[in-house]
Design a protein around this motif. Structure first.
Motif, PDB file in Angstrom:
ATOM      1  N   SER A  30       0.732  -1.272  -0.001  1.00 38.98           N
ATOM      2  CA  SER A  30      -0.739   0.156   0.528  1.00 38.98           C
ATOM      3  C   SER A  30       1.073   0.921   0.183  1.00 38.98           C
ATOM      4  N   LYS A  31       0.698   2.029  -1.069  1.00 41.19           N
ATOM      5  CA  LYS A  31       0.880   3.938  -0.664  1.00 41.19           C
ATOM      6  C   LYS A  31       0.415   4.492   0.349  1.00 41.19           C
ATOM      7  N   ARG A  32      -0.692   4.157   0.670  1.00 33.66           N
ATOM      8  CA  ARG A  32      -1.629   5.591   1.198  1.00 33.66           C
ATOM      9  C   ARG A  32      -0.677   4.880   2.873  1.00 33.66           C
ATOM     10  N   MET A  64      -3.460  -0.650  -7.875  1.00 34.68           N
ATOM     11  CA  MET A  64      -3.891   0.639  -7.862  1.00 34.68           C
ATOM     12  C   MET A  64      -5.243   1.288  -6.921  1.00 34.68           C
ATOM     13  N   PHE A  65      -6.104   0.314  -7.443  1.00 39.09           N
ATOM     14  CA  PHE A  65      -7.736   0.654  -6.320  1.00 39.09           C
ATOM     15  C   PHE A  65      -7.056   1.018  -5.454  1.00 39.09           C
ATOM     16  N   GLY A  66      -6.635   0.565  -4.519  1.00 39.44           N
ATOM     17  CA  GLY A  66      -6.350   0.665  -3.081  1.00 39.44           C
ATOM     18  C   GLY A  66      -5.402   2.020  -3.030  1.00 39.44           C
ATOM     19  N   ASN A  67      -4.949   2.357  -3.660  1.00 39.43           N
ATOM     20  CA  ASN A  67      -3.688   3.085  -3.265  1.00 39.43           C
ATOM     21  C   ASN A  67      -5.221   4.422  -4.333  1.00 39.43           C
ATOM     22  N   CYS A  68      -5.324   4.637  -4.941  1.00 38.12           N
ATOM     23  CA  CYS A  68      -6.147   5.801  -5.744  1.00 38.12           C
ATOM     24  C   CYS A  68      -7.402   6.087  -5.151  1.00 38.12           C
TER      25      CYS A  68
END
Length: 474
Positions: A30-32, A64-68
């Motif tokens: 995750s990039k969050r 990408m969905f989880g980040n964006c």
């Protein structure tokens, strides 16, 4: 040296295309931000992330969905109180100011969850209120400061020749800037039935919007707005402060496009189509809150703009096809092109200005996605629409997302998803643009509108085309 927004963006290209960055392989973690560092948390959104990710077979798309999808909430929301009511300031990302257009679009992907989460609904109400106060501060401004008493801190706007006021970050007049708050208000009301945000302040802002639109029909001259900026690019300023002349025909003149680039011909057709649609939405909402006069005025202006669009908004391409023009001047001069920023010609169905099966729009969209559009690009990394804002050869992922949101054709959606997935340069986020031949060269690694729009696409596909998300893309 004078710095402007393009200089600022160019810096991000230089950073993003360094060899070390380009070579980095995506690690699917995750990039969050850490939970304690997130600006706003919604339990409904967190549940939605889990629900949707389970339906995505492609590991990178799911990552990408989880980040964006939560990027706006994680990084851009500043919640507070004003006059005893919620106040939400939503920045655009790497530029710490609120754009009326961007902030409205940034919250849209969470609209279907607003009834499940009282705090999320409070965020919507806070932004609706903040936008109303901003419009009353200056309806000709496109971007605002968090502190309504502060002077702009945007280096490219410091010496603009225009009537800058405290609280205004940038004063580029764009028709769509006043359409998006109407759309946000109408969508919130339809999703919830809640009329609390639509108080006397909001209704006065709506009247100010109507007055501004009528001023920019230019029936009595150029109106009170003018703008000039010293910059290398002519798209950063308006000729003689007002732009090229127009013949009053009922359309609304815009100084700038939704890209923040100056119009060539001020009657920007996608924005006028959006205005006609938004004005009808305003009429519906005003009727619901008991303001009959506001409803009547909005409906009348919508009808006038729609009639002018039918008479002046179309053109023929050299091959004889009839299409919507991009810009006209009322004198008979017309420009065909398309820009990725919404409202665009290719985004008209997404905005609800036309139906997806409308013959004129389908012809127009096909032309926009072809060499008939000087800002359509094809390269080793994919194909898509760009625009003058960043320059030739730069594809905006936004154009691919909007195309996928505007069609039911599975092959087109798959192609868009594949290019979107493979153009992130390993960052896990959606960028403003990427080079048509090398996605490692991109602009803006923190662009919340694009991130949210991608999230909206995935949520929409989970509802309308779930089988596509069960595929992996080679």
């Amino acid at each position: 040296m004078r710095i402007d927004r393009r200089t600022f963006v160019a810096g991000s290209v230089a950073i993003a295309s360094t060899p070390a960055f380009a070579a980095a392989a995506p690690a699917l973690v995750s990039k969050r931000p850490a939970p304690a560092d997130r600006r706003f948390t919604s339990r409904a959104v967190e549940r939605e992330i889990v629900r949707i990710q389970k339906r995505i077979a492609d590991p990178k798309l799911a990552w990408m969905f989880g980040n964006c999808y939560p990027n706006t909430l994680d990084t851009t929301v500043r919640m507070g109180m004003a006059d005893g009511q919620p106040d939400a300031f939503v920045i655009t990302g790497d530029i710490p100011c609120l754009w009326l257009r961007d902030s409205s679009a940034q919250l849209k992907p969470y609209l279907h969850l607003v009834k499940e989460d009282a705090r999320l609904a409070e965020l919507f109400r806070g932004l609706i209120a903040r936008q109303a106060r901003s419009i009353l501060l200056d309806p000709y401004a496109n971007a605002f400061m968090e502190d309504p008493g502060a002077t702009t801190n945007l280096p490219w706007a410091l010496k603009d020749e225009t009537a800058m006021k405290p609280g205004v970050a940038e004063r580029k007049w764009e028709v769509d800037s006043l359409c998006y708050p109407i759309r946000l208000a109408n969508q919130y009301w339809r999703a919830t039935g809640d009329t609390r945000p639509f108080d006397a302040t909001w209704r006065e802002a709506a009247r100010t919007t109507l007055r501004t639109f009528r001023e920019q029909q230019r029936k009595q001259g150029d109106g009170p707005y003018s703008f000039r900026r010293s910059a290398p690019q002519p798209t950063e300023t308006l000729l003689w402060g007002h732009g090229h002349p127009v013949k009053p025909v009922g359309l609304i003149a815009s100084g700038f496009r939704p890209s923040d680039d100056a119009c060539l011909y001020p009657f920007l057709i996608p924005s006028n189509l959006f205005a006609a649609t938004a004005l009808r939405e305003l009429a519906q909402l005003a009727q619901a809150v008991g303001d009959v006069a506001l409803a009547g005025d909005a409906a009348a202006l919508a009808d006038e703009v729609a009639a002018a669009l039918r008479q002046h908004g179309t053109m023929r391409l050299p091959d004889g096809r009839e299409v919507w023009a991009y810009e006209v001047d009322g004198y008979g001069n017309r420009l065909f092109m398309d820009d990725a920023n919404v409202p665009s010609l290719s985004g008209l169905a997404y905005l609800g200005c036309v139906t997806p099966d409308d013959r004129l729009w389908r012809t127009t969209e096909a032309a926009a996605w072809s060499e008939a559009n000087p800002w359509f690009f094809r390269g080793r990394a994919g194909e898509g629409i760009g625009g003058p804002h960043v320059g030739p050869g730069q594809i905006w992922p936004m154009s691919l997302i909007v195309r996928a949101l505007s069609t039911s054709d599975a092959a087109t959606i798959r192609a868009c998803l594949r290019t979107i997935r493979d153009s992130d340069a390993g960052t896990g986020f959606i960028h403003e643009t990427f080079d048509r031949d090398d996605p490692a060269k991109f602009t803006r690694d923190w662009f919340a509108w694009a991130n949210g729009l991608f999230g909206e696409l995935i949520v929409t596909l989970a509802r309308t085309q779930p089988a596509i998300l069960q595929e992996t893309f080679r």
